[in-house]
Motif scaffolding. Sequence first.
Motif, PDB file in Angstrom:
ATOM      1  N   GLN A 127       0.842  -1.196   0.000  1.00 50.90           N
ATOM      2  CA  GLN A 127       0.000   0.000   0.000  1.00 50.90           C
ATOM      3  C   GLN A 127       0.878   1.247   0.000  1.00 50.90           C
ATOM      4  N   PHE A 128       0.390   2.278  -0.646  1.00 54.43           N
ATOM      5  CA  PHE A 128       1.164   3.512  -0.693  1.00 54.43           C
ATOM      6  C   PHE A 128       0.244   4.721  -0.642  1.00 54.43           C
ATOM      7  N   VAL A 129       0.833   5.857  -0.315  1.00 53.12           N
ATOM      8  CA  VAL A 129       0.106   7.124  -0.298  1.00 53.12           C
ATOM      9  C   VAL A 129       0.847   8.089  -1.212  1.00 53.12           C
ATOM     10  N   VAL A 130       0.085   8.968  -1.861  1.00 55.13           N
ATOM     11  CA  VAL A 130       0.656   9.893  -2.840  1.00 55.13           C
ATOM     12  C   VAL A 130       0.519  11.326  -2.344  1.00 55.13           C
ATOM     13  N   GLY A 131       1.573  12.102  -2.526  1.00 58.86           N
ATOM     14  CA  GLY A 131       1.525  13.528  -2.221  1.00 58.86           C
ATOM     15  C   GLY A 131       2.009  14.322  -3.417  1.00 58.86           C
ATOM     16  N   VAL A 132       1.202  15.284  -3.855  1.00 53.77           N
ATOM     17  CA  VAL A 132       1.581  16.144  -4.979  1.00 53.77           C
ATOM     18  C   VAL A 132       1.911  17.523  -4.428  1.00 53.77           C
ATOM     19  N   GLY A 133       3.134  17.956  -4.643  1.00 58.59           N
ATOM     20  CA  GLY A 133       3.589  19.219  -4.087  1.00 58.59           C
ATOM     21  C   GLY A 133       3.115  20.438  -4.855  1.00 58.59           C
ATOM     22  N   LYS A 134       3.523  21.571  -4.382  1.00 59.94           N
ATOM     23  CA  LYS A 134       3.168  22.851  -4.992  1.00 59.94           C
ATOM     24  C   LYS A 134       3.751  22.935  -6.401  1.00 59.94           C
ATOM     25  N   PHE A 135       2.951  23.432  -7.339  1.00 57.02           N
ATOM     26  CA  PHE A 135       3.425  23.600  -8.714  1.00 57.02           C
ATOM     27  C   PHE A 135       4.430  24.747  -8.751  1.00 57.02           C
ATOM     28  N   ILE A 136       5.591  24.492  -9.329  1.00 56.93           N
ATOM     29  CA  ILE A 136       6.607  25.545  -9.428  1.00 56.93           C
ATOM     30  C   ILE A 136       7.020  25.694 -10.891  1.00 56.93           C
ATOM     31  N   GLU A 137       7.330  26.927 -11.272  1.00 53.02           N
ATOM     32  CA  GLU A 137       7.701  27.212 -12.656  1.00 53.02           C
ATOM     33  C   GLU A 137       9.210  27.259 -12.845  1.00 53.02           C
ATOM     34  N   ASN A 138       9.928  27.482 -11.742  1.00 57.03           N
ATOM     35  CA  ASN A 138      11.383  27.592 -11.809  1.00 57.03           C
ATOM     36  C   ASN A 138      12.017  26.353 -11.184  1.00 57.03           C
ATOM     37  N   VAL A 139      12.867  25.678 -11.935  1.00 57.81           N
ATOM     38  CA  VAL A 139      13.491  24.441 -11.455  1.00 57.81           C
ATOM     39  C   VAL A 139      14.301  24.672 -10.184  1.00 57.81           C
ATOM     40  N   SER A 140      14.799  25.877  -9.997  1.00 63.46           N
ATOM     41  CA  SER A 140      15.597  26.170  -8.802  1.00 63.46           C
ATOM     42  C   SER A 140      14.759  26.113  -7.526  1.00 63.46           C
ATOM     43  N   HIS A 141      13.423  26.110  -7.671  1.00 63.58           N
ATOM     44  CA  HIS A 141      12.527  26.028  -6.514  1.00 63.58           C
ATOM     45  C   HIS A 141      11.976  24.615  -6.317  1.00 63.58           C
ATOM     46  N   MET A 142      12.628  23.651  -6.923  1.00 66.08           N
ATOM     47  CA  MET A 142      12.156  22.270  -6.870  1.00 66.08           C
ATOM     48  C   MET A 142      12.057  21.750  -5.437  1.00 66.08           C
ATOM     49  N   ASP A 143      12.962  22.221  -4.578  1.00 65.62           N
ATOM     50  CA  ASP A 143      12.954  21.763  -3.189  1.00 65.62           C
ATOM     51  C   ASP A 143      11.652  22.139  -2.485  1.00 65.62           C
ATOM     52  N   LYS A 144      11.059  23.275  -2.882  1.00 72.51           N
ATOM     53  CA  LYS A 144       9.792  23.704  -2.281  1.00 72.51           C
ATOM     54  C   LYS A 144       8.670  22.748  -2.656  1.00 72.51           C
ATOM     55  N   SER A 145       8.658  22.315  -3.902  1.00 77.74           N
ATOM     56  CA  SER A 145       7.643  21.361  -4.341  1.00 77.74           C
ATOM     57  C   SER A 145       7.812  20.032  -3.607  1.00 77.74           C
ATOM     58  N   TYR A 146       9.064  19.630  -3.407  1.00 75.57           N
ATOM     59  CA  TYR A 146       9.343  18.372  -2.698  1.00 75.57           C
ATOM     60  C   TYR A 146       8.881  18.458  -1.243  1.00 75.57           C
ATOM     61  N   ARG A 147       9.216  19.561  -0.572  1.00 71.64           N
ATOM     62  CA  ARG A 147       8.830  19.725   0.835  1.00 71.64           C
ATOM     63  C   ARG A 147       7.313  19.727   0.999  1.00 71.64           C
ATOM     64  N   THR A 148       6.620  20.387   0.082  1.00 69.20           N
ATOM     65  CA  THR A 148       5.161  20.453   0.199  1.00 69.20           C
ATOM     66  C   THR A 148       4.507  19.109  -0.138  1.00 69.20           C
ATOM     67  N   ALA A 149       5.149  18.322  -0.998  1.00 63.97           N
ATOM     68  CA  ALA A 149       4.640  16.967  -1.269  1.00 63.97           C
ATOM     69  C   ALA A 149       4.764  16.110  -0.009  1.00 63.97           C
ATOM     70  N   LEU A 150       5.900  16.237   0.688  1.00 65.20           N
ATOM     71  CA  LEU A 150       6.091  15.499   1.943  1.00 65.20           C
ATOM     72  C   LEU A 150       5.101  15.965   3.006  1.00 65.20           C
TER      73      LEU A 150
END
Length: 243
Positions: free
Chosen positions: A82-105
């Motif tokens: 079993q698994f759970v899915v989290g979709v992070g914040k949509f970001i337009e700049n690749v340099s902000h990828m960490d923000k999308s990852y943190r919000t997915a977590l």
Amino acid sequence: MLVVRFKSSMKQCSNLDMIYFKMLCRTIFEQQGFSTFPVDFHSSIVFIMINNREMKTWKSRMKIGLNSLLESDYIQKKKLPQFVVGVGKFIENVSHMDKSYRTALETIKIQHHLGGRANSCFYEDLHIYRIISLIHKYNDLYEVVMEYLEPVLQYDEKYNGNLLETLKVYLACNGSKKETAQRLFVVRQTLYHRIQKLESLLGEDFMNPEKRLAIEFMIKAYEYLQLQSMENKYVQHDRLRRL
């Protein structure tokens, strides 16, 4: 970012199963206009999702992809834990990828605390629970909740009452006594008595806009804490059982 977190170790899966799962995800999401780049991380697979179509449609396309994945024969036949899915914040700049990852977590964390009662796996849909989680992280959320709800909770505990549920439904019905009585399956006289008791405990102004908003927020926060407490007890019980 899209994070898939498995509820048990990924080591229980064969390499072929994991490879097939990643290929399935790639095929499904490519059909919806996303390029996927999976990375294994502990008990999770982190998918870097590159949007190749219009930004305004990304969420609807992502939902279609997730539904297709969850309804696929491979998942339905439970080839994976079993698994759970989290979709992070949509970001337009690749340099902000960490923000999308943190919000997915953070999305996965909130879903975990809510015990599956979260109505979305998208960070941007969790609204009030994001605020609750933030307060809980930096402050004593229980203490804040008790400032508003303690009199009602104490009354219910002492008299085996239903004031908190009455309050919750009354607020959800925007103060409509008729609708509240119908939802609670009580006669109006019983409801009037409960509302009078709520006024004596919370103040006659508890339906004033600002105070009402705060109380509604605290009810959500209280439910969040209750579910978290139940989850912690379950985990502790499970650990003791395995000893």
